[in-house]
Each structure stands twice: as C-alpha cells, then as structure tokens.
Design a protein around this motif. Structure first.
Motif, PDB file in Angstrom:
ATOM      1  N   VAL A  44      26.128  -3.405  29.322  1.00  0.00           N
ATOM      2  CA  VAL A  44      27.237  -4.290  29.419  1.00  0.00           C
ATOM      3  C   VAL A  44      27.568  -4.820  27.916  1.00  0.00           C
ATOM      4  N   ARG A  45      28.845  -4.587  27.633  1.00  0.00           N
ATOM      5  CA  ARG A  45      29.391  -5.079  26.601  1.00  0.00           C
ATOM      6  C   ARG A  45      29.867  -6.500  26.561  1.00  0.00           C
ATOM      7  N   THR A  46      29.668  -7.375  25.918  1.00  0.00           N
ATOM      8  CA  THR A  46      30.360  -8.731  26.015  1.00  0.00           C
ATOM      9  C   THR A  46      31.240  -8.926  25.058  1.00  0.00           C
ATOM     10  N   GLU A  47      32.372  -9.522  25.381  1.00  0.00           N
ATOM     11  CA  GLU A  47      33.504  -9.754  24.425  1.00  0.00           C
ATOM     12  C   GLU A  47      33.550 -11.203  24.147  1.00  0.00           C
ATOM     13  N   ALA A  48      32.547 -11.823  24.572  1.00  0.00           N
ATOM     14  CA  ALA A  48      32.511 -13.523  24.347  1.00  0.00           C
ATOM     15  C   ALA A  48      32.578 -13.925  22.861  1.00  0.00           C
TER      16      ALA A  48
ATOM     17  N   VAL B  39      46.715  -0.605  11.790  1.00  0.00           N
ATOM     18  CA  VAL B  39      46.316  -1.942  11.228  1.00  0.00           C
ATOM     19  C   VAL B  39      44.945  -1.941  11.103  1.00  0.00           C
ATOM     20  N   TRP B  40      44.319  -2.445  10.055  1.00  0.00           N
ATOM     21  CA  TRP B  40      43.001  -2.220   9.871  1.00  0.00           C
ATOM     22  C   TRP B  40      42.039  -3.286   9.831  1.00  0.00           C
ATOM     23  N   ASN B  41      42.599  -4.386  10.702  1.00  0.00           N
ATOM     24  CA  ASN B  41      42.128  -5.510  10.775  1.00  0.00           C
ATOM     25  C   ASN B  41      41.005  -5.554  12.143  1.00  0.00           C
ATOM     26  N   PRO B  42      39.731  -5.827  11.732  1.00  0.00           N
ATOM     27  CA  PRO B  42      38.766  -5.529  12.762  1.00  0.00           C
ATOM     28  C   PRO B  42      39.007  -6.608  14.052  1.00  0.00           C
ATOM     29  N   THR B  43      39.356  -6.178  15.368  1.00  0.00           N
ATOM     30  CA  THR B  43      39.249  -6.921  16.379  1.00  0.00           C
ATOM     31  C   THR B  43      38.245  -6.722  17.375  1.00  0.00           C
ATOM     32  N   PHE B  44      37.878  -5.644  17.692  1.00  0.00           N
ATOM     33  CA  PHE B  44      36.692  -5.098  18.574  1.00  0.00           C
ATOM     34  C   PHE B  44      37.043  -5.306  19.838  1.00  0.00           C
ATOM     35  N   SER B  45      38.677  -5.261  20.150  1.00  0.00           N
ATOM     36  CA  SER B  45      39.121  -5.570  21.358  1.00  0.00           C
ATOM     37  C   SER B  45      39.037  -4.248  22.240  1.00  0.00           C
ATOM     38  N   HIS B  46      38.920  -4.489  23.554  1.00  0.00           N
ATOM     39  CA  HIS B  46      38.968  -3.160  24.591  1.00  0.00           C
ATOM     40  C   HIS B  46      40.260  -2.730  24.704  1.00  0.00           C
ATOM     41  N   TYR B  47      41.350  -3.306  24.423  1.00  0.00           N
ATOM     42  CA  TYR B  47      42.698  -3.046  24.434  1.00  0.00           C
ATOM     43  C   TYR B  47      43.279  -2.484  23.150  1.00  0.00           C
ATOM     44  N   ASP B  48      42.645  -2.631  22.018  1.00  0.00           N
ATOM     45  CA  ASP B  48      43.164  -2.355  20.772  1.00  0.00           C
ATOM     46  C   ASP B  48      42.680  -0.924  20.647  1.00  0.00           C
TER      47      ASP B  48
ATOM     48  N   SER C 216      32.317  -7.271  29.757  1.00  0.00           N
ATOM     49  CA  SER C 216      32.297  -8.785  30.200  1.00  0.00           C
ATOM     50  C   SER C 216      32.608  -9.801  29.339  1.00  0.00           C
ATOM     51  N   ARG C 217      32.954 -10.835  29.730  1.00  0.00           N
ATOM     52  CA  ARG C 217      33.565 -11.894  28.921  1.00  0.00           C
ATOM     53  C   ARG C 217      32.418 -13.157  28.927  1.00  0.00           C
ATOM     54  N   GLU C 218      31.247 -13.012  29.645  1.00  0.00           N
ATOM     55  CA  GLU C 218      30.326 -13.843  29.632  1.00  0.00           C
ATOM     56  C   GLU C 218      29.544 -14.135  28.338  1.00  0.00           C
ATOM     57  N   THR C 219      29.253 -15.336  28.052  1.00  0.00           N
ATOM     58  CA  THR C 219      27.917 -15.515  27.048  1.00  0.00           C
ATOM     59  C   THR C 219      26.784 -15.364  27.362  1.00  0.00           C
ATOM     60  N   PHE C 220      25.800 -15.034  26.586  1.00  0.00           N
ATOM     61  CA  PHE C 220      24.405 -15.058  26.672  1.00  0.00           C
ATOM     62  C   PHE C 220      23.738 -16.207  27.803  1.00  0.00           C
TER      63      PHE C 220
ATOM     64  N   GLY D  16      21.002  -3.495  29.627  1.00  0.00           N
ATOM     65  CA  GLY D  16      21.178  -3.490  28.294  1.00  0.00           C
ATOM     66  C   GLY D  16      22.392  -4.219  28.106  1.00  0.00           C
ATOM     67  N   ILE D  17      22.328  -5.324  26.955  1.00  0.00           N
ATOM     68  CA  ILE D  17      23.692  -5.954  26.738  1.00  0.00           C
ATOM     69  C   ILE D  17      23.902  -5.934  25.228  1.00  0.00           C
ATOM     70  N   LEU D  18      25.247  -5.391  24.877  1.00  0.00           N
ATOM     71  CA  LEU D  18      25.800  -5.068  23.522  1.00  0.00           C
ATOM     72  C   LEU D  18      26.651  -6.233  23.222  1.00  0.00           C
TER      73      LEU D  18
END
Length: 423
Positions: free
Chosen positions: A261-265, A30-39, A63-67, A80-82
């Motif tokens: 830390v990569r945020t998924e928010a 599946v070529w849809n971008p999700t950027f999910s940690h589980y995908d 992390s799921r927190e916003t900036f 470092g925050i990504l």
C-alpha cells in the motif's frame, strides 16, 4: 452565401486548424517532483503506480491515511507500506505508529531525502540532504557527463551485485553513520572529502572514493523497516530510465509476499488534491471523446439556432381582484384569535375618520361631545341621545381595552355602519 455565414465558416476552420496544431506540438515536461498518482510528468507517479499495480503479484493499492491512522485502523493483518516524499517525514506520532506496525509484522519502506530526528535517533542513523534543482538536472543531462552508479549489494544469494546508473541530481542524498545496525541494500560512490564534510569525521583515508549506503533495512520485531534516500527514482522517470526499474523492483522485493500500500499522506498538499472532473475526463480516452462530441454538438446547436426568430407574444391576463380574498383572510385571522375588541377598534378608527371627513365632526374630542352628537343627529336624522349613548358605550372598548363578546362586537359594528349609511 451571406457575409455572416462566411464569418462563421472562417471561425470554425480557424478553430480546427488551431486544434490540429496544438495536437502536433511537442508536450512540455514539468520537472517538479509531486509523486502524485494523477501526475504523468517525469516526477509524478502515474506510470509508476500503474506498472506496480499490474506487476506485483500480491496486489498494489493507494491510500491517503497516515501511519497513525493505519495503525489505529488495522491491528491484525500484515502488509507492506510504501511512503514516498521529497522532504522530512514522518512526524513523531507517526514514528511511534510505524514502529508498532513493524513490531507486529508489517514491512514499511520510507523513501525520502530527509527523515525526522526521532526516527534517526531510534534507528541510529543520519542522512545528508541536498536540494533538487530541475535546472541543474537539465544542464547536467545536456552536457553528456557521466552518471553516478548505485551498486546493489543486498541479498547476494537472490540477486547478484549489479550497478545501476542515474544522474547525480536524482541520487545525491545518502546515509551517514560509522557502524550500521542495519542491513545495507545499495551503496553509491562519493569522494572522501565530501563524505568527511558531511559525516564530520577526521580520519585518514588512503583512497579517494568511499561507499555510502543509499538503501538499508532494519529488522524491528516481527517486521522490517526499509529506508531509501532516493525518492526521485520512485517516479515515472525512474521506472522508464533504461533498465533501472530493476533496482526499484529489487527494493520492493524486500516486502516479501505482502500486498503493498502506497500512502500519499506525506506528499505536498497541492499534489494530494484530486483532479477536477474535467481533468479526469481528459485523462480517459472514451470520456475525452465524449466531451469533444458534446462540445461539437453544442457548437452546431449554436450555429443552427443563431438565426433570428419571432419572439412569442406573451399572454397578458386580466388582473384579478384579490380584495375579497384579502378580506376573508383578515377575517379568518381575527376569528381564530378571538380578538373582538381589536376588530371594533379598527372599525371605530375608520368610523371616526369618515365622520371627520364627511361632516367635520371629531368624536375623539370628548370636550365637544354635545356639539358633535348634535351635528351627527342633524346630518343623519337619528336620535341625538341614542347616538351619544352609543359613542360613550363604545369608548371603554376603544381606549380601555375591554374584552367583548361576539354579539357585542356585531352590535357595535352594525351601529357604526348604520350611522355612516345615514350621512
């Protein structure tokens, strides 16, 4: 062997055969971008995150927190925050928060094809935006056309200049500005006509190819803000595409010796939803086999317990007489409420109904008292005057709602029982 047994054996063999065929079928991507940690699909981040977690010496976490939440939660430590997304980010509130964090010494990397207007105005840049089409990527890849090149030009003393090659659909977005107040880290080659159209400039170019930045960094206070316009490279496909993972690690090296830390928010809402327990079970081999064995045990249990058995004969107990218990309960309620008059009223209603049914006398009809008392006395053999005095005495309690004592209540009820017993 019975016909039903052959049927069960056939079903089991069919299920095993279908299971074996399903395991040998090629996996559908599946070529849809999700950027999910589980995908684990090409444009998810399962492989990307696992590789960084074992490769970065200072640590890597999610992390799921916003900036804004990060800035409010921790105002002391630096890291470092990504943040990776395929659309506009972050909001105006988050821009203020990330600027404060960068000013304190944090290093923030934003990877997206489109940034908010406030961030563009603050850092003085603009960027082009192009829609990603999985169909166009497949068509381009199967046509065996040349890939676009991204040239690393930042930190030449640490990393030499080097070209990395990607499909155009993965790196079609870039930054637009005449004079960059930033340090350019990587550029790509595009035609002059395309750049002139995107940048809306009218100048004479002698060459047909120009360089535009796709990654750059800004010094902000004690920290740094790093921008990249190629989010699809920060995926499973990006780290597995030949030697192009080197390009990603060079960008991440700009974080220095900070934990990342990569945020998924800022991902799509559907990609942020955690997997169901069964999906997690299937993603882990020991748990997956435990689930398979459990299903096999249930299937065997169904097979061995499917034969007909004698149903247990239920024990029918004799119905219990609850009348006495009910009477005691009602009596206890009346005793606790101390409502003696109401108990006499209930008894009087039953008393009047008995007289009406047995000897056709209605003592509730006051006008016929003389005839009623005479008939009651005739039927019971009791004194007529005594009966009249009793009924006229109890009527104020019945109709007037007078309060009476326990002794009066017992006397009235005993008298009514006496009259009923003599009928």
């Amino acid at each position: 062997m019975k016909g039903s047994h052959w049927f069960i054996v056939g079903i089991v063999i069919f299920l095993l055969l279908m299971f074996a065929i399903e395991c040998r079928l090629p996996k559908k991507f599946v070529w849809n971008p999700t950027f999910s940690h589980y995908d684990k699909q090409p444009f998810g981040c399962a492989v990307f995150d696992s590789l960084l977690s074992v490769s970065l010496p200072m640590g890597y976490s999610l992390s799921r927190e916003t900036f804004y939440q990060m800035e409010q939660k921790d105002t002391v430590s630096c890291r470092g925050i990504l943040a990776i997304a395929n659309n506009r980010m972050p909001s105006e509130v988050d821009v203020d928060a990330l600027l404060k964090m960068a000013e304190r010494g944090n290093k923030i990397m934003l990877v997206s094809t489109w940034f908010s207007n406030k961030l563009e105005d603050t850092l003085k840049f603009r960027n082009s935006y192009s829609y990603f089409s999985p169909v166009a990527l497949k068509k381009y890849a199967t046509s065996l056309l040349m890939k676009d090149s991204l040239c690393w030009i930042g930190d030449s003393a640490v990393y030499p200049r080097q070209n990395f090659y990607f499909y155009p659909q993965l790196c079609s977005s870039y930054f637009l500005t005449d004079s960059l107040p930033a340090k350019v880290l990587a550029v790509k080659n595009i035609s002059v006509n395309e750049f002139r159209y995107e940048a809306d400039v009218d100048s004479a170019f002698s060459d047909t190819i120009t360089h535009v930045p796709v990654a750059m960094s800004y010094q902000w206070g004690k920290g740094e803000i790093i921008l990249a316009s190629t989010p699809l490279l920060f995926t499973n496909y990006g780290v597995l595409d030949g030697n192009n993972a080197t390009y990603l690690f060079r960008l991440l090296s700009q974080m220095g010796e900070l934990s990342i830390v990569r945020t998924e928010a800022y991902m799509e809402q559907t990609a942020q939803v955690q997997m169901s327990p069964f999906r997690y079970f299937l993603s882990q081999r020991p748990l997956r086999w435990a689930l398979y064995l459990t299903m096999l045990a249930i299937l065997l249990f169904m097979l061995f317990t499917a034969r007909r058995r004698q149903r247990a004969i239920p024990v029918i107990r004799k119905p219990e007489n609850k009348s006495l218990e009910f009477t005691e309960l009602i009596g206890t309620l009346y005793f606790q409420k101390k409502d003696h008059g109401d108990l006499v009223r209930k008894k009087y209603m039953y008393f009047a109904e008995e007289l009406r049914r047995e000897i056709q006398v209605d003592i509730e009809e006051v006008a016929d008292d003389e005839r009623s008392f005479s008939r009651i006395a005739l039927k019971t053999g009791m004194n007529e005057e005594e009966i009249g005095v009793f009924i006229r005495t109890v009527r104020p309690v019945i109709y007037g709602g007078c309060d009476i004592s326990v002794e009066q209540m017992k006397r009235y009820i005993d008298k009514m029982n006496e009259i009923i017993s003599h009928i």
